[in-house]
Structures are given as C-alpha cells and as structure tokens.
Design a protein around this motif. Structure first.
Motif, PDB file in Angstrom:
ATOM      1  N   ALA A 277      30.398  57.572 -11.252  1.00  0.00           N
ATOM      2  CA  ALA A 277      29.881  57.387  -9.891  1.00  0.00           C
ATOM      3  C   ALA A 277      30.789  56.509  -9.026  1.00  0.00           C
ATOM      4  N   GLU A 278      31.549  55.638  -9.655  1.00  0.00           N
ATOM      5  CA  GLU A 278      32.433  54.750  -8.881  1.00  0.00           C
ATOM      6  C   GLU A 278      33.620  55.508  -8.282  1.00  0.00           C
ATOM      7  N   ILE A 279      33.865  56.692  -8.857  1.00  0.00           N
ATOM      8  CA  ILE A 279      35.007  57.475  -8.387  1.00  0.00           C
ATOM      9  C   ILE A 279      34.466  58.572  -7.499  1.00  0.00           C
ATOM     10  N   SER A 280      34.468  58.348  -6.200  1.00  0.00           N
ATOM     11  CA  SER A 280      33.929  59.383  -5.342  1.00  0.00           C
ATOM     12  C   SER A 280      34.765  59.543  -4.085  1.00  0.00           C
ATOM     13  N   ILE A 281      35.166  60.775  -3.869  1.00  0.00           N
ATOM     14  CA  ILE A 281      35.914  61.106  -2.658  1.00  0.00           C
ATOM     15  C   ILE A 281      35.264  62.345  -2.056  1.00  0.00           C
ATOM     16  N   PRO A 282      35.399  62.542  -0.740  1.00  0.00           N
ATOM     17  CA  PRO A 282      34.784  63.726  -0.146  1.00  0.00           C
ATOM     18  C   PRO A 282      35.465  65.017  -0.599  1.00  0.00           C
ATOM     19  N   GLU A 283      34.675  66.101  -0.554  1.00  0.00           N
ATOM     20  CA  GLU A 283      35.192  67.385  -1.023  1.00  0.00           C
ATOM     21  C   GLU A 283      36.348  67.875  -0.157  1.00  0.00           C
ATOM     22  N   LYS A 284      36.256  67.567   1.150  1.00  0.00           N
ATOM     23  CA  LYS A 284      37.329  67.972   2.074  1.00  0.00           C
ATOM     24  C   LYS A 284      38.026  66.725   2.607  1.00  0.00           C
ATOM     25  N   LEU A 285      39.325  66.839   2.743  1.00  0.00           N
ATOM     26  CA  LEU A 285      40.087  65.732   3.324  1.00  0.00           C
ATOM     27  C   LEU A 285      39.629  65.530   4.774  1.00  0.00           C
ATOM     28  N   ILE A 286      39.275  64.287   5.127  1.00  0.00           N
ATOM     29  CA  ILE A 286      38.740  64.045   6.467  1.00  0.00           C
ATOM     30  C   ILE A 286      39.868  63.978   7.505  1.00  0.00           C
ATOM     31  N   ASP A 287      39.529  64.197   8.771  1.00  0.00           N
ATOM     32  CA  ASP A 287      40.522  64.076   9.848  1.00  0.00           C
ATOM     33  C   ASP A 287      40.830  62.603  10.074  1.00  0.00           C
ATOM     34  N   SER A 288      41.950  62.356  10.642  1.00  0.00           N
ATOM     35  CA  SER A 288      42.432  60.998  10.968  1.00  0.00           C
ATOM     36  C   SER A 288      42.077  59.961   9.894  1.00  0.00           C
ATOM     37  N   TYR A 289      42.421  60.324   8.653  1.00  0.00           N
ATOM     38  CA  TYR A 289      42.170  59.390   7.542  1.00  0.00           C
ATOM     39  C   TYR A 289      43.048  58.149   7.619  1.00  0.00           C
ATOM     40  N   GLU A 290      44.129  58.274   8.422  1.00  0.00           N
ATOM     41  CA  GLU A 290      45.071  57.151   8.515  1.00  0.00           C
ATOM     42  C   GLU A 290      44.376  55.863   8.944  1.00  0.00           C
ATOM     43  N   LYS A 291      43.330  56.028   9.741  1.00  0.00           N
ATOM     44  CA  LYS A 291      42.691  54.833  10.317  1.00  0.00           C
ATOM     45  C   LYS A 291      41.437  54.409   9.580  1.00  0.00           C
ATOM     46  N   ASP A 292      41.065  55.189   8.569  1.00  0.00           N
ATOM     47  CA  ASP A 292      39.786  54.940   7.914  1.00  0.00           C
ATOM     48  C   ASP A 292      39.994  54.161   6.614  1.00  0.00           C
ATOM     49  N   SER A 293      39.899  52.848   6.693  1.00  0.00           N
ATOM     50  CA  SER A 293      40.285  52.078   5.516  1.00  0.00           C
ATOM     51  C   SER A 293      39.241  52.185   4.395  1.00  0.00           C
ATOM     52  N   GLU A 294      37.976  52.447   4.733  1.00  0.00           N
ATOM     53  CA  GLU A 294      36.965  52.686   3.685  1.00  0.00           C
ATOM     54  C   GLU A 294      37.365  53.897   2.842  1.00  0.00           C
ATOM     55  N   PHE A 295      37.733  54.947   3.563  1.00  0.00           N
ATOM     56  CA  PHE A 295      38.164  56.189   2.903  1.00  0.00           C
ATOM     57  C   PHE A 295      39.415  55.947   2.047  1.00  0.00           C
ATOM     58  N   LEU A 296      40.389  55.266   2.645  1.00  0.00           N
ATOM     59  CA  LEU A 296      41.641  55.026   1.914  1.00  0.00           C
ATOM     60  C   LEU A 296      41.401  54.189   0.659  1.00  0.00           C
ATOM     61  N   LYS A 297      40.444  53.278   0.726  1.00  0.00           N
ATOM     62  CA  LYS A 297      40.149  52.458  -0.460  1.00  0.00           C
ATOM     63  C   LYS A 297      39.566  53.304  -1.582  1.00  0.00           C
ATOM     64  N   LYS A 298      38.727  54.260  -1.217  1.00  0.00           N
ATOM     65  CA  LYS A 298      38.162  55.159  -2.240  1.00  0.00           C
ATOM     66  C   LYS A 298      39.271  56.003  -2.866  1.00  0.00           C
ATOM     67  N   VAL A 299      40.162  56.495  -2.019  1.00  0.00           N
ATOM     68  CA  VAL A 299      41.283  57.295  -2.521  1.00  0.00           C
ATOM     69  C   VAL A 299      42.149  56.440  -3.440  1.00  0.00           C
ATOM     70  N   HIS A 300      42.437  55.234  -2.999  1.00  0.00           N
ATOM     71  CA  HIS A 300      43.241  54.307  -3.797  1.00  0.00           C
ATOM     72  C   HIS A 300      42.644  54.143  -5.192  1.00  0.00           C
ATOM     73  N   HIS A 301      41.333  53.886  -5.235  1.00  0.00           N
ATOM     74  CA  HIS A 301      40.688  53.664  -6.533  1.00  0.00           C
ATOM     75  C   HIS A 301      40.794  54.913  -7.417  1.00  0.00           C
ATOM     76  N   ALA A 302      40.422  56.062  -6.859  1.00  0.00           N
ATOM     77  CA  ALA A 302      40.409  57.284  -7.671  1.00  0.00           C
ATOM     78  C   ALA A 302      41.817  57.687  -8.112  1.00  0.00           C
ATOM     79  N   LEU A 303      42.772  57.499  -7.234  1.00  0.00           N
ATOM     80  CA  LEU A 303      44.130  57.987  -7.480  1.00  0.00           C
ATOM     81  C   LEU A 303      44.928  57.068  -8.403  1.00  0.00           C
ATOM     82  N   LEU A 304      44.745  55.753  -8.228  1.00  0.00           N
ATOM     83  CA  LEU A 304      45.668  54.798  -8.853  1.00  0.00           C
ATOM     84  C   LEU A 304      45.022  53.770  -9.784  1.00  0.00           C
ATOM     85  N   GLU A 305      43.683  53.769  -9.846  1.00  0.00           N
ATOM     86  CA  GLU A 305      43.067  52.722 -10.664  1.00  0.00           C
ATOM     87  C   GLU A 305      42.243  53.263 -11.832  1.00  0.00           C
TER      88      GLU A 305
END
Ligand SMILES: C[S@@+](CC[C@H](N)C(=O)[O-])C[C@H]1O[C@@H](n2cnc3c(N)ncnc32)[C@H](O)[C@@H]1O
Lengths: 218, 125
Positions: free
Chosen positions: B64-92
């Motif tokens: 459950a701690e590893i959760s990302i949306p099914e579709k890549l969201i628009d303007s993810y560059e500015k969404d630090s909540e989203f980027l943190k989730k990606v960071h965790h799933a991808l690299l941790e």
C-alpha cells in the motif's frame, strides 16, 4: 580542473572472487573520463551504463561523481563481478544497479542510454576462449583481433544510445582502432581517440563516440 | 533490483518471444531503502519510463505504501507530492530475492541479493 572521485575498493576481495583486477586499462579509462568531465557535465546524463564492470571501480567513480543526478547501471556476465561491483558501490555509499547479462541483451533498446562505458575483453586469443573459457578468461579473451566481444555490441549502439549519448570504449592497437572508428561511422557515429598510453606489452587507447551530425538531423 | 531497473528489463532476447514486457515480478524478499529526493532527476527520468509497466510493477508488489496513478499526470514537474510517490516507488523499493518471469514463455530469471540474472542458455537465443 574538475576531478573524478576515486572510489575505495578491496583488492583482496576482488582477487579472491576471481574478478578482473583494476589494471592499467582500468586507470586509463578513469583518466579519460576525467579528461572529458566538461562534456559529461554538459550532457547532464540521466542513465549511465557500464558493460563489464569487473571490480566496479569505474561505474562507482561515475556514481560518486553524479550522486543522485543519474541512475547508474552495470551489466556483467560474471556473477562474481556482479557481486563485487555491488559491494564496491555500497562501500562508497552510492547506488549502482547490477544485472547479470550478456552485453545489452535483457535491456530494452529504446535509445535511453546517455553514457555507455565498456572496457571489453580485448586481448587477441583463440576464438574458443571467448565462449568456452572460464569466467576469468572471458574477462580478457577477445578472440580474433581481440574484437569478437566488442564487435557484437556495435550493431546495438544506434538503438541503445540516446540522441546525445556517448560511448567510451577501451581498445588496444591490435583491435585496429581506425577500423573500429570506420565501422561505427557506418552505424552513424563519429569517433575520436581521447587518450592513448603505452604500457609494457600494450598500446591502450580510449575511443569516444557520439552520433554524427547528419544522423541527428534525420 | 529497483523498479527503475525493472522498467528497462525485457525477455524479448529469448527466441520466439516478441514482446516479453513487462516481466512479472515474483518477490520473496523486499527491502525499503532511503535515498535523497531529487525532483530535477525525476523530471528527466520520467519521460524515459514506460509508465504503464511502472504502474503494473507497483501493483505486482502489492504494498500500500507504493502507489502511483495509473496514468502519468499532466504537469507533473510542479507536483511535488506526485514526485515524492514516484521517488519512493522507483528508487526506494529493492526486490532482493525472487524471480522475474517472462509474460510470454514463463521463463524465470532469478533475482538473488538484488541482482537479476538475465543470462540465457545458447539454445534459448
Ligand atoms: C577487461 S575486464 C574490465 C573490468 C573493469 N571494467 C575494469 O576496467 O577494470 C572485462 C569485463 O567484461 C566482462 N564481460 C566479458 N564479456 C562480457 C559480455 N559479453 N557481457 C557483459 N560483460 C562481459 C568480464 O566479465 C569482465 O568483468
């Protein structure tokens, strides 16, 4: 001038594990990368791959340089080299992902690699040693002209390297560097010699390849 | 093996396998790592990912701690909540032990101490 960080490594562990010991060729490649730091900085790579990391010294140096700014990946056929590479990166507190595989097979080839480094088995040997040798023999055995392993990589480059991707390749005189540059030009790359060093018994060079301009415009 | 690496692996090097992607993850041991959050790096890496394979990989781990949306969201560059989730799933999240399985042929590639073995036998190529 900017420097490439020197990793710590455990030579006993490397030798006991039957893994290629950091040698003149390893250090020439490190020196060549250091001399080319301005291009590396300008490229700002995202994905860095080393084929045949052996002790893991080179990819760990790059991982230390790029700390968190790029993903570093290393692929070796020798399972011991994979483990030692992982250990070397861990003792230097950087993350290098390690895969046991043959060249780039097993990796999706979608032009994503920004920096590719290869110090291949380059010694001229009987062809049998390339495929049938023990893993430690396969660390240096290059077969005919010492080219048999690296020659298998060349056709994969265009589909593997990103637009601005760079290949750093270590070769010796017997590999016929001019011919390698010519071959790769047929795949759309321009090559040049970055650094050359004569050591006892071997004339080593590091070649650097990037996509040629015509190719970029396509 | 991180999910970032999983995203780049394929079994299409096996004779007769056309797609071989994404590999099915059968993890028996998973470790959580801590790594520095670097949004600038993630913004460069995200376009290199196959998002749908990344999403499937997170589901395969069933955590459950590893959760990302099914579709890549628009303007993810500015969404630090989203980027943190990606960071965790991808690299941790490190798959330490288990298998990767070819979705077409069922061929298993063992992962041991975090190192996947993608080597094939001569008759498989
Ligand atoms: C000359 S050593 C270089 C080791 C290390 N990079 C260095 O510079 O000290 C060549 C390495 O390539 C690996 N190797 C040989 N053939 C390979 C192949 N087909 N795919 C991946 N790695 C290979 C060997 O196991 C060995 O670790």
């Amino acid at each position: 001038m900017a420097q490439l960080p020197t990793p710590v490594y455990n030579i006993e562990h490397i030798l006991n594990s039957n893994v290629y010991e950091p040698s003149e060729d390893t250090f020439l490649l490190l020196d060549a990368l250091e001399s080319d730091l301005p291009s590396l900085e300008c490229l700002n790579p995202t994905l860095v791959v080393e084929i045949g990391p052996g002790s893991g010294l080179i990819i760990t140096a790059l991982a230390k340089l790029l700390q968190g700014k790029a993903q570093c990946l290393a692929v070796d056929i020798n399972p011991n080299a994979c483990v030692v590479t992982q250990n070397t990166s861990e003792s230097n507190r950087v993350k290098v992902e390690v895969i046991q595989s043959d060249l780039l097979s097993g990796l999706r080839r979608e032009q994503k690699i920004d920096v590719l480094v290869f110090n291949p088995p380059y010694v001229v040997t009987p062809s049998e040693e390339v495929t049938e040798g023990e893993v430690i023999v396969r660390a240096y055995a290059g077969g005919h002209k010492g080219r048999e392993v690296m020659d298998r990589l060349f056709p994969l480059l265009s589909s593997s390297l990103s637009d601005k991707g760079i290949l750093y390749l270590l070769v010796i005189k017997e590999n016929d560097p001019e011919d390698i540059i010519h071959r790769l030009s047929q795949y759309g790359f321009i090559g040049k010699t970055l650094l050359t060093r004569q050591v006892p018994g071997e004339k080593l060079s590091v070649l650097k390849f990037t996509r040629s301009c015509d190719e970029k415009q396509l | 093996m991180l999910l970032l690496t999983h995203n780049m692996l394929t079994s299409n090097c096996i004779k007769g396998v056309s797609n071989g992607y994404p590999l099915i993850i059968k993890a028996t041991s998973i470790k959580k790592l801590e790594s520095d959050f670097n949004p600038e790096f993630l913004i460069r890496m995200i376009p290199k990912l196959d998002w749908s394979a990344f999403y499937k990989a997170t589901l395969m781990l069933g955590d459950a701690e590893i959760s990302i949306p099914e579709k890549l969201i628009d303007s993810y560059e500015k969404d630090s909540e989203f980027l943190k989730k990606v960071h965790h799933a991808l690299l941790e999240v490190e798959v330490v032990e288990g298998d990767l399985e070819c979705p077409e042929s069922g061929r298993k590639f063992p992962i041991s101490s975090g190192i996947p073995n993608m080597l094939l036998k001569e008759d498989e190529i």
